[in-house]
Design a protein around this motif. Structure first.
Motif, mmCIF file in Angstrom:
data_model
loop_
_atom_site.group_PDB
_atom_site.id
_atom_site.type_symbol
_atom_site.label_atom_id
_atom_site.label_comp_id
_atom_site.label_asym_id
_atom_site.label_seq_id
_atom_site.Cartn_x
_atom_site.Cartn_y
_atom_site.Cartn_z
ATOM 1 N N TYR A 6 0.830 -1.202 0.000
ATOM 2 C CA TYR A 6 0.000 0.000 0.000
ATOM 3 C C TYR A 6 0.869 1.257 0.000
ATOM 4 N N THR A 10 0.722 4.071 -2.813
ATOM 5 C CA THR A 10 0.508 5.483 -2.479
ATOM 6 C C THR A 10 1.587 6.359 -3.096
ATOM 7 N N ILE A 80 -3.837 7.517 5.434
ATOM 8 C CA ILE A 80 -4.195 7.087 4.084
ATOM 9 C C ILE A 80 -5.145 5.912 4.203
ATOM 10 N N TYR A 82 -7.545 2.963 2.138
ATOM 11 C CA TYR A 82 -7.907 2.200 0.945
ATOM 12 C C TYR A 82 -9.141 1.354 1.270
ATOM 13 N N LEU A 133 -7.492 9.450 -1.308
ATOM 14 C CA LEU A 133 -6.730 8.577 -0.421
ATOM 15 C C LEU A 133 -6.780 9.009 1.039
#
Length: 662
Positions: A6, A10, A80, A82, A133
């Motif tokens: 991840y 990012t 952040i 997801y 995000l």
């Protein structure tokens, strides 16, 4: 997927567009030839990253947190997130941005500053991805302001045009008003909960009073009011059409204006019933207002801009009735057919622009100068009509599925809130009928009837190159129902609503029938007006002119004026307030300063007279008296004996006289 993956995702998603922006900006005009290709490759790579990671993680959520600032016991983190909503928006932004940039390579091929255009687009994509995000409101607000900057730069891209500069400033200032409310809500959450992370807030808000939570929710909604052009901050969006048409397709139809809806989806859990009611009312007013203004506009892009305002109002209404998932559904379908409409309108403008480039005597965006373009622009015509049908909500198109899904849930919501609550869904259906009317009007004015441009010999309409019509065609194909549901009349049987688990509690066949009937009535009304008398263009009666003044003039915002643009502000209340303050300054403050100055001069003269004739005069009188007395005494002591005798006799005489008198 491990956290490291991840982190890499990012860095790629944010780093690629940002580095592209820096590289294009630093390269200057030397990279004009490769600017478009570089931007397209970077966006395509971002799309590939999204696709590669989405399938493995569509139904799982992952949150990355990094400590940023430590203030006593409060730690601010960069978060952040997801999840399925993130992947949906990432795909949407990258896909539409890719098509828009491909289209732009041909539409703006004559532009001398292509490097600047594509650099600004990459900056916008970077900031938009940052919003998507964001795992907390604080991180979202940082990118929220940056996306406003990118929008300002793109709207004012043609900075040599005063009207474009005016529009850019207007968008920037009106968005700041909404952003101030957004920031207020964030600060209140930080004060009362100590965090702005979405996961933390979901638990922390349970202890907050309902009234406070309602106020916080409405403050956060203020950010949506500004960014998504809701009433009363919606007037910046039509003027934003002064930017390049591809910018309108990307920012003001599919992505940036959708950021407000994305925000509402993220904070839906903290919206109280009272806040939802206010949001639903604002959405309804915005939807009606945008639809009414679209019926009287003549600029091909302004009609679509007012339509965007109206559709955003419908999405906000969906959030207000508790169906943020359906709002996202309409956001997705709207992104495709509205971006297709804007790109198709750009194709029309490209075809109608005079060969010599002069637009002083001919406006290529005025629909009254068009007509009969169906034969010379066949591909553009098909793309435009398909996307317009989706916007109007005709069956077998994606817009029908998402609109009716909202109507079903709005009527269901109204059934639980009393008879008066039915005003909201009924007004939404009326606005949908108006949408069908003004889109039929636009299609007729642009493509049907007799051509009205033949009086200008420099205008030679022609079909756009494949680089332009292929993105248009792809967006038109994506405006069909099949991509969202196999059943063209039922959105709940499709994959989108299934993936969001947002099924309707009650299904009613009467609502889709009502929607289709109202849409058909709008189309028939427009067709009847087009085929009777002078049509839309020939309606110049006093009643029509009066209606135009009612629908187009505003007491809130001033329109651009070549003569006064440098001296007037577009916010009329602030202009009036500024003029009031000017009068206060001139008549009160300046008068007070002048009075004090004059009084000071008079007082100085008085003090000068006192100093000269009283203070200095007293000193001089004392000196003169002392000196005169000294001279008199000196005269008596001359050293002559006879003078002393005279003084003695006089003194004795005076003494005797004093004794006798007393």
């Amino acid at each position: 997927m491990p956290p490291s993956s991840y982190i890499i995702s990012t860095l790629l998603l944010l780093g690629l567009p940002f580095l592209s922006f820096v590289g294009l900006w630093a390269g200057g005009r030397r990279v004009n030839r490769v600017a478009g290709a570089l931007a397209i490759v970077i966006t395509a790579l971002g799309l590939v990253v999204c696709i590669m990671h989405m399938y493995a993680n569509l139904y799982s959520a992952s949150i990355l947190k990094f400590n940023w600032i430590q203030m006593g016991s409060l730690t601010l983190q960069l978060s952040i997130r997801y999840d399925s909503l993130t992947w949906l928006m990432l795909l949407l932004v990258h896909f539409v941005a890719l098509l828009v940039q491909i289209y732009s390579t041909a539409y703006l091929s004559h532009e001398r500053s292509l490097y600047r255009y594509f650099a600004f687009l990459q900056l916008f994509i970077f900031t938009m991805i940052g919003i998507i995000l964001s795992g907390s409101l604080l991180v979202m607000y940082i990118f929220w302001e940056l996306v406003g900057l990118a929008s300002y730069l793109l709207i004012g891209f043609w900075y040599h045009r005063p009207r474009a500069v005016w529009a850019a400033k207007k968008a920037f200032v009106l968005n700041r008003i909404g952003d101030a409310a957004f920031l207020t809500g964030i600060l209140l959450l930080m004060y009362y909960t100590g965090s702005t992370d979405f996961d933390v807030l979901a638990l922390a808000i349970k202890d907050l009073p309902a009234g406070l939570l309602t106020g916080i929710g409405l403050c956060l909604f203020g950010g949506c009011v500004g960014k998504s052009a809701q009433f009363p901050l919606s007037a910046w969006l039509p003027d934003a059409m002064e930017g390049p048409t591809p910018v309108s397709a990307l920012i003001h139809a599919a992505t940036m204006v959708a950021a407000g809806i994305f925000l509402l989806a993220r904070i839906a859990f903290l919206l109280t019933p009272t806040a939802q009611l206010v949001i639903a009312i604002i959405g309804t007013i915005t939807m009606l207002h945008g639809a009414i203004r679209a019926t009287g506009a003549w600029d091909i892009k302004r009609v679509l801009a007012y339509s965007t305002i109206s559709q955003l109002g419908l999405m906000v209404l969906a959030v207000g009735v508790g169906s943020w998932q359906i709002a996202l559904f309409h956001l997705t379908t709207h992104a495709f057919f509205k971006a297709g409409l804007f790109l198709s309108s750009g194709s029309v403008i490209h075809a109608m622009t005079p060969a010599d480039g002069s637009t002083s005597d001919f406006d290529p965006q005025d629909m009254r100068n068009m007509g009969g373009l169906q034969k010379v622009l066949p591909i553009t015509f098909v793309c435009f009509v398909v996307c317009a049908a989706a916007l109007a909500g005709l069956p077998f198109f994606s817009g029908f599925l998402s609109k009716d899904a909202i109507f079903i849930r709005a009527f269901d919501w109204a059934s639980h809130h009393g008879t008066l609550a039915h005003i909201i869904p009924v007004m939404a259906v009326v606005a949908a009928g108006m949408t069908a009317y003004y889109m039929t009007r636009q299609v007729w004015l642009v493509f049907m009837g007799k051509s009205r441009y033949e009086g200008n010999p420099a205008v030679h309409p022609h079909e756009s190159p494949a680089v332009m019509w292929v993105p248009m065609a792809l967006l038109a194909v994506l405006s069909l129902f099949i991509w969202f549901s196999l059943n063209p009349l039922d959105a709940d049987s499709g994959w989108f609503i299934s993936s969001l688990n947002a099924f309707a509690e009650h299904h009613s066949l009467s609502i889709p029938i009502l929607s289709v009937a109202v849409t058909a009535a709008g189309i028939l009304l427009a067709y009847r007006q087009a085929t009777s008398g002078g049509g839309f263009v020939g309606d110049t009666s006093a009643r029509q002119s009066y209606r135009w003044n009612i629908t187009q003039n505003s007491k809130l915002l001033a329109d651009y004026n070549e003569e006064t643009s440098q001296h007037e502000f577009f916010l009329i209340p602030l202009l009036r307030f500024g003029q009031f303050l000017y009068r206060v300054e001139v008549r009160l403050l300046d008068a007070l300063v002048d009075f004090i100055a004059r009084a000071s001069v008079v007082l100085a003269h008085i003090i000068n007279w006192i100093d000269r004739y009283i203070a200095d005069g007293g000193v001089h009188l004392t000196v003169y008296t002392t000196r005169s007395a000294g001279q008199l005494v000196r005269m008596l002591q001359s050293g002559k004996i006879q003078s002393y005798f005279v003084v003695t006799v006089v003194g004795v005489f005076l003494l005797l006289l004093w004794i006798l008198v007393v």
